[in-house]
Design a protein around this motif. Structure first.
Motif, PDB file in Angstrom:
ATOM      1  N   GLY A  13       0.854  -1.185   0.000  1.00 15.99           N
ATOM      2  CA  GLY A  13       0.000   0.000   0.000  1.00 15.99           C
ATOM      3  C   GLY A  13       0.884   1.226   0.000  1.00 15.99           C
ATOM      4  O   GLY A  13       2.106   1.129   0.106  1.00 15.99           O
ATOM      5  N   CYS A  14       0.258   2.376  -0.107  1.00 14.11           N
ATOM      6  CA  CYS A  14       1.035   3.614  -0.254  1.00 14.11           C
ATOM      7  C   CYS A  14       1.167   4.365   1.062  1.00 14.11           C
ATOM      8  O   CYS A  14       1.730   5.460   1.081  1.00 14.11           O
ATOM      9  CB  CYS A  14       0.383   4.508  -1.294  1.00 14.11           C
ATOM     10  SG  CYS A  14      -1.174   5.240  -0.718  1.00 14.11           S
ATOM     11  N   CYS A  17      -3.732   4.968   3.621  1.00 13.27           N
ATOM     12  CA  CYS A  17      -4.787   4.540   4.553  1.00 13.27           C
ATOM     13  C   CYS A  17      -4.365   4.812   5.999  1.00 13.27           C
ATOM     14  O   CYS A  17      -5.183   5.182   6.840  1.00 13.27           O
ATOM     15  CB  CYS A  17      -5.111   3.070   4.342  1.00 13.27           C
ATOM     16  SG  CYS A  17      -5.930   2.725   2.781  1.00 13.27           S
ATOM     17  N   GLU A  58      -3.588  -2.511   6.045  1.00 13.95           N
ATOM     18  CA  GLU A  58      -3.629  -1.758   4.788  1.00 13.95           C
ATOM     19  C   GLU A  58      -2.843  -2.512   3.720  1.00 13.95           C
ATOM     20  O   GLU A  58      -1.823  -3.124   4.011  1.00 13.95           O
ATOM     21  CB  GLU A  58      -2.988  -0.376   5.005  1.00 13.95           C
ATOM     22  CG  GLU A  58      -2.672   0.369   3.705  1.00 13.95           C
ATOM     23  CD  GLU A  58      -1.812   1.624   3.915  1.00 13.95           C
ATOM     24  OE1 GLU A  58      -1.924   2.278   4.955  1.00 13.95           O
ATOM     25  OE2 GLU A  58      -1.029   1.928   2.999  1.00 13.95           O
ATOM     26  N   ASP A  85      -9.095   0.168  -0.182  1.00 15.37           N
ATOM     27  CA  ASP A  85      -9.384  -0.609  -1.388  1.00 15.37           C
ATOM     28  C   ASP A  85      -8.281  -1.596  -1.750  1.00 15.37           C
ATOM     29  O   ASP A  85      -8.566  -2.660  -2.313  1.00 15.37           O
ATOM     30  CB  ASP A  85      -9.615   0.341  -2.580  1.00 15.37           C
ATOM     31  CG  ASP A  85     -10.964   1.053  -2.494  1.00 15.37           C
ATOM     32  OD1 ASP A  85     -11.774   0.707  -1.605  1.00 15.37           O
ATOM     33  OD2 ASP A  85     -11.196   1.962  -3.301  1.00 15.37           O
ATOM     34  N   CYS A  86      -7.014  -1.281  -1.482  1.00 16.00           N
ATOM     35  CA  CYS A  86      -5.945  -2.232  -1.814  1.00 16.00           C
ATOM     36  C   CYS A  86      -6.111  -3.517  -1.006  1.00 16.00           C
ATOM     37  O   CYS A  86      -5.929  -4.615  -1.537  1.00 16.00           O
ATOM     38  CB  CYS A  86      -4.571  -1.620  -1.559  1.00 16.00           C
ATOM     39  SG  CYS A  86      -4.162  -0.269  -2.669  1.00 16.00           S
ATOM     40  N   GLY A 146     -12.508   2.261   0.343  1.00 15.18           N
ATOM     41  CA  GLY A 146     -12.124   3.667   0.187  1.00 15.18           C
ATOM     42  C   GLY A 146     -10.661   3.754  -0.176  1.00 15.18           C
ATOM     43  O   GLY A 146      -9.864   2.894   0.191  1.00 15.18           O
ATOM     44  N   CYS A 147     -10.310   4.772  -0.932  1.00 13.54           N
ATOM     45  CA  CYS A 147      -8.914   4.949  -1.353  1.00 13.54           C
ATOM     46  C   CYS A 147      -8.506   6.407  -1.152  1.00 13.54           C
ATOM     47  O   CYS A 147      -8.454   7.171  -2.097  1.00 13.54           O
ATOM     48  CB  CYS A 147      -8.745   4.523  -2.809  1.00 13.54           C
ATOM     49  SG  CYS A 147      -7.041   4.611  -3.404  1.00 13.54           S
ATOM     50  N   PRO A 148      -8.175   6.760   0.093  1.00 11.45           N
ATOM     51  CA  PRO A 148      -8.297   5.932   1.294  1.00 11.45           C
ATOM     52  C   PRO A 148      -9.701   6.059   1.889  1.00 11.45           C
ATOM     53  O   PRO A 148     -10.456   6.940   1.500  1.00 11.45           O
ATOM     54  CB  PRO A 148      -7.278   6.574   2.242  1.00 11.45           C
ATOM     55  CG  PRO A 148      -7.331   8.029   1.880  1.00 11.45           C
ATOM     56  CD  PRO A 148      -7.575   8.076   0.397  1.00 11.45           C
TER      57      PRO A 148
HETATM   58 FE1  SF4 Z   1      -3.008   3.935  -0.868  1.00 16.94          FE
HETATM   59 FE2  SF4 Z   1      -5.551   3.946  -1.732  1.00 16.94          FE
HETATM   60 FE3  SF4 Z   1      -4.269   1.649  -1.446  1.00 16.94          FE
HETATM   61 FE4  SF4 Z   1      -4.972   3.025   0.732  1.00 16.94          FE
HETATM   62  S1  SF4 Z   1      -6.376   2.079  -0.751  1.00 16.94           S
HETATM   63  S2  SF4 Z   1      -2.978   2.020   0.362  1.00 16.94           S
HETATM   64  S3  SF4 Z   1      -4.729   5.142  -0.028  1.00 16.94           S
HETATM   65  S4  SF4 Z   1      -3.726   3.290  -2.891  1.00 16.94           S
END
Ligand code: SF4
Length: 176
Positions: A13-14, A17, A58, A85-86, A146-148
Motif C-alpha cells: 500500500g502507499c 490509509c 492496509e 481498497d488495496c 475507500g482509497c483511502p
Molecule cells: Fe493507498 Fe488507496 Fe491503497 Fe490506501 S487504498 S494504500 S490510499 S492506494
C-alpha cells in the motif's frame, strides 16, 4: 477494564490509509484512552504480538513477506479489518497482475535503471505471481473500502469495535 489491543500494518500500500487513520486528529486521544497500539509503523515492536484484539491491515498481498505478515496477524488476532481498497480488492497493486513477474522486474530494475542494472536478489521480498486482496489469503472479518477510507469512517469502525460492537458500515463508506 483492560484496554483493547490494536495492531496495524501496511503491506503493498502507499501508506495513505494509515495517513487517513491519523487524520482522525484529536479523536485519537479518545481511541488511545480505550486501546493500546501494540504493533504498527508508529510503535517499536518488531514482531506481531500474540493476543491482539483488532488487526487493521492496509495494502494488498504482493510479496512473500506480505503473505507471512498477514498470516501471522490473522493467527494472533481476534478480528481482522481490511483497511482500504488495496486490502479489500487488490486495487492499485493488482494492476500488475497481467504482467509476468520476471518481465516486471526486468522492466523496473534493468530497462528502467540509470545505474547498475540488475534484478536484486538480496534484501527485496520475493514477489508473488499475483497481487491480491487480503481475503485471497486470510479470513477477513470487516472490510473498510475507500482509497483511502475517510477518517470519519475509520473512526466509526474503531469506535464500534472498542465498544464491543460489529460496525454496520451500511452507506457510511464507499469504494474509491
Ligand atoms: Fe493507498 Fe488507496 Fe491503497 Fe490506501 S487504498 S494504500 S490510499 S492506494
Amino acid at each position: 477494564m483492560d484496554k483493547v489491543k490494536i495492531g496495524t500494518c501496511w503491506l503493498d500500500g502507499c501508506s495513505g490509509c494509515h495517513m487517513s487513520l491519523l487524520d482522525i486528529d484529536e479523536a485519537i486521544v479518545a481511541v488511545l484512552g480505550k486501546a493500546d497500539i501494540v504493533f504498527g509503523p508508529l510503535v517499536d515492536a518488531q514482531e506481531w504480538p500474540e493476543g491482539v484484539d483488532v488487526a487493521v491491515i492496509e495494502g494488498a498481498i504482493s510479496s512473500q513477506d506480505d503473505l507471512e505478515l498477514a498470516q501471522t496477524a490473522r493467527a494472533r488476532s481476534k478480528i481482522v479489518v481490511a483497511l482500504g481498497d488495496c486490502a479489500v480488492t487488490g486495487n492499485v497493486p493488482s494492476m500488475r497482475n497481467g504482467i509476468p513477474t520476471a518481465k516486471l522486474l526486468e522492466r523496473v530494475y534493468v530497462e528502467g535503471a540509470t545505474a547498475d542494472p540488475q534484478v536484486p536478489t538480496d534484501g527485496v521480498p520475493a514477489l508473488l505471481k499475483q497481487a491480491g486482496p487480503l481475503q485471497s489469503a486470510i479470513k477477513v472479518d470487516i472490510h473498510v473500502p475507500g482509497c483511502p477510507p475517510k477518517p470519519e469512517g475509520i473512526l466509526f469502525v474503531l469506535g464500534e469495535l472498542l465498544e464491543g460492537r460489529v460496525p454496520d458500515l451500511g452507506s457510511k463508506l464507499r469504494f474509491g
